[in-house]
Enzyme design. Sequence first.
Site, mmCIF file in Angstrom:
data_model
loop_
_atom_site.group_PDB
_atom_site.id
_atom_site.type_symbol
_atom_site.label_atom_id
_atom_site.label_comp_id
_atom_site.label_asym_id
_atom_site.label_seq_id
_atom_site.Cartn_x
_atom_site.Cartn_y
_atom_site.Cartn_z
ATOM 1 N N CYS A 77 1.633 -3.459 -0.052
ATOM 2 C CA CYS A 77 1.375 -2.530 -1.162
ATOM 3 C C CYS A 77 0.378 -1.457 -0.758
ATOM 4 C CB CYS A 77 0.905 -3.302 -2.391
ATOM 5 S SG CYS A 77 2.159 -4.464 -2.989
ATOM 6 N N THR A 78 -0.530 -1.804 0.137
ATOM 7 C CA THR A 78 -1.473 -0.815 0.665
ATOM 8 C C THR A 78 -0.728 0.226 1.491
ATOM 9 O OG1 THR A 78 -3.315 -2.373 0.645
ATOM 10 C CG2 THR A 78 -3.489 -0.506 2.160
#
Length: 199
Positions: A77-78
């Site tokens: 997700c980063t």
Amino acid sequence: MTWTKTAICWLLATSVSAFVPSKQHPTFSPSSSLNLAIGDTAPDFSLLDQNGKTVVRSSIKKPLIVYFYPADSTPGCTVQAESFNEQVEEIKKTYGAELVGISGQDVESKQAFAKELGLTFSILADNGDNVRKSFNVPKAALGFLPGRVTYVLDKAGKCIFQYDNLVDAKSHVEAAKDALAELKASQPAPTNPFASLFG
């Protein structure tokens, strides 16, 4: 007993890799009963972003990328958030579009994630996953993880594209930009009302 251990090990390996970026080829997910279908009007929503601003889907009168991601501050997700952040200005200037990310954590989690990455677009707190459910975002990893799905909506809020790929988080931005480019190409060119006066 051996079968159970094998199944548990496979499930753990699949779950861990779900948040790790991979160089797999992107895959497009066709519309299904478990997903917002192409041509459907997206459900309206009103959610708070990392700055405490209320974002209402129906008040955005331009193309909109809505990407659902599993959780703040996880590796995949980063990577996805950083990829969108690198392209957000081009998305706005070239395609006249807006961008929001949505996951189930609260505003405080969004604030920490946005600050950590220096995000310049809204990530929205979907406590209780109500918006995720209204979009019928399919689950991933045999239903154990929230899905990673990106939708592109036209200015009327109609879904023109969907992209479902849990593993290759970075591929979502290019897939969304390709959809926006197709949308832009399909629009009639603006006409100059004064052209006939000088022609």
